[in-house]
Design a protein around this motif. Structure first.
Motif, PDB file in Angstrom:
ATOM      1  N   GLY A 142      47.713  31.718  68.784  1.00 23.92           N
ATOM      2  CA  GLY A 142      48.369  32.906  69.294  1.00 23.92           C
ATOM      3  C   GLY A 142      48.674  32.829  70.778  1.00 23.92           C
ATOM      4  O   GLY A 142      49.553  33.553  71.273  1.00 23.92           O
ATOM      5  N   GLN A 143      47.961  31.958  71.501  1.00 19.49           N
ATOM      6  CA  GLN A 143      48.211  31.749  72.923  1.00 19.49           C
ATOM      7  C   GLN A 143      49.263  30.661  73.170  1.00 19.49           C
ATOM      8  O   GLN A 143      49.514  30.292  74.313  1.00 19.49           O
ATOM      9  N   GLY A 144      49.871  30.158  72.094  1.00 16.89           N
ATOM     10  CA  GLY A 144      50.849  29.083  72.234  1.00 16.89           C
ATOM     11  C   GLY A 144      50.243  27.703  72.262  1.00 16.89           C
ATOM     12  O   GLY A 144      50.909  26.727  72.652  1.00 16.89           O
ATOM     13  N   GLY A 145      48.978  27.578  71.831  1.00 17.91           N
ATOM     14  CA  GLY A 145      48.315  26.288  71.844  1.00 17.91           C
ATOM     15  C   GLY A 145      48.925  25.303  70.865  1.00 17.91           C
ATOM     16  O   GLY A 145      49.430  25.680  69.802  1.00 17.91           O
ATOM     17  N   VAL A 146      48.868  24.021  71.220  1.00 15.07           N
ATOM     18  CA  VAL A 146      49.394  22.962  70.348  1.00 15.07           C
ATOM     19  C   VAL A 146      48.326  21.946  69.965  1.00 15.07           C
ATOM     20  O   VAL A 146      48.535  21.159  69.041  1.00 15.07           O
ATOM     21  N   LEU A 147      47.178  21.942  70.677  1.00 15.46           N
ATOM     22  CA  LEU A 147      46.136  20.945  70.401  1.00 15.46           C
ATOM     23  C   LEU A 147      44.779  21.502  70.759  1.00 15.46           C
ATOM     24  O   LEU A 147      44.618  22.178  71.780  1.00 15.46           O
ATOM     25  N   LEU A 148      43.807  21.189  69.912  1.00 12.16           N
ATOM     26  CA  LEU A 148      42.403  21.497  70.169  1.00 12.16           C
ATOM     27  C   LEU A 148      41.622  20.192  70.143  1.00 12.16           C
ATOM     28  O   LEU A 148      41.715  19.415  69.188  1.00 12.16           O
ATOM     29  N   GLY A 149      40.866  19.949  71.196  1.00  9.25           N
ATOM     30  CA  GLY A 149      40.009  18.773  71.257  1.00  9.25           C
ATOM     31  C   GLY A 149      38.566  19.178  71.432  1.00  9.25           C
ATOM     32  O   GLY A 149      38.258  20.234  71.995  1.00  9.25           O
ATOM     33  N   THR A 150      37.645  18.340  70.953  1.00  9.49           N
ATOM     34  CA  THR A 150      36.217  18.628  71.057  1.00  9.49           C
ATOM     35  C   THR A 150      35.441  17.335  71.246  1.00  9.49           C
ATOM     36  O   THR A 150      35.873  16.260  70.797  1.00  9.49           O
ATOM     37  N   HIS A 172      48.108  26.594  61.183  1.00  3.68           N
ATOM     38  CA  HIS A 172      48.879  26.757  62.415  1.00  3.68           C
ATOM     39  C   HIS A 172      49.535  25.460  62.885  1.00  3.68           C
ATOM     40  O   HIS A 172      50.215  25.463  63.922  1.00  3.68           O
ATOM     41  N   ARG A 173      49.321  24.362  62.169  1.00  5.21           N
ATOM     42  CA  ARG A 173      49.921  23.073  62.513  1.00  5.21           C
ATOM     43  C   ARG A 173      49.518  22.617  63.910  1.00  5.21           C
ATOM     44  O   ARG A 173      50.323  22.068  64.666  1.00  5.21           O
ATOM     45  N   LEU A 174      48.255  22.838  64.267  1.00  6.45           N
ATOM     46  CA  LEU A 174      47.745  22.363  65.545  1.00  6.45           C
ATOM     47  C   LEU A 174      47.252  20.925  65.410  1.00  6.45           C
ATOM     48  O   LEU A 174      46.707  20.534  64.377  1.00  6.45           O
TER      49      LEU A 174
END
Length: 217
Positions: A142-150, A172-174
């Motif tokens: 919802g914030q316009g994110g495209v990638l999550l890393g951990t 969400h196709r992230l």
């Protein structure tokens, strides 16, 4: 004469790939074997690698958690290159949540990298890693994110069978990166460079992930 700017600082946030690398329980151990050696009649060294697609620091492809998802070779590279924010969440917490991230979030930065370990476990597998609350992924999208890393080895707990965080990611196709090493990286904004290999039929790809200084504005 054009003045050359000083080189930007780099942080290597990849796990070294080596024999003894901790892997997901039951997955393929990393192996390296010298098949050709420099000697009379042979001018080069050549090695053979045996490894999981999820060895070390890696990018999951949708095929990993979706039977008809894209392969690593079909991934759009754009999410893996560009501004990213490193945010530390409380070590030892079972799930990283919106409440852990939102107070520190810099609007307009579309990549989020979560630092959850006091010290990255290079020598032994740990099952008590910090997983991701699916609501955090929904919020990031919802914030316009495209990638999550951990820095954890997975978005979901080790014993999860329904993979709710991966399911939300797919919705969400992230893009996702797992197994980052963020011990030496202060929280802040960086340029992320972590491109997956063009493995045409694979469900994931190891990456060489680096962060580069980002101009502060």
């Amino acid at each position: 004469m054009i003045a050359t700017p000083p080189p930007a600082r780099l942080w290597d946030i990849s796990q070294p790939l080596r024999p003894g690398l901790p892997v997901w329980p039951g997955d393929t151990a990393f192996g390296e074997e010298r098949t050709w050696s420099i000697q009379p009649g042979c001018p080069v060294n050549v090695s053979r690698l045996v490894m999981s697609t999820h060895s070390g620091t890696h990018a999951d492809a949708p095929l990993h958690y979706d039977a008809i998802g894209l392969t690593a070779g079909a991934l759009d590279l754009a999410p893996y290159l560009g501004p990213a924010q490193v945010i530390t969440v409380p070590p030892g917490t079972p799930f990283a949540t919106v409440d852990d991230v939102a107070p520190h979030w810099r609007p307009g930065v579309p990549r989020l990298l979560l630092h959850s370990y006091d010290r990255f476990p290079h020598e032994a597998w740990r099952s008590d890693y910090t997983a991701i609350d699916p609501a955090l992924i929904d919020w990031l999208a919802g914030q316009g994110g495209v990638l999550l890393g951990t820095d954890a080895p997975s978005l979901d707990p080790q014993d999860s069978k329904d993979l709710p965080a991966h399911t939300m990611l797919n919705r969400h196709r992230l893009a996702v990166l797992e197994g980052l090493v963020l011990d030496a990286v202060p929280d802040g904004i960086y340029e992320l460079i972590a491109l997956p290999l063009p493995l045409s039929n694979a469900d994931a790809s190891p990456v060489r992930a680096v962060l580069r200084e980002w101009p502060q504005r």
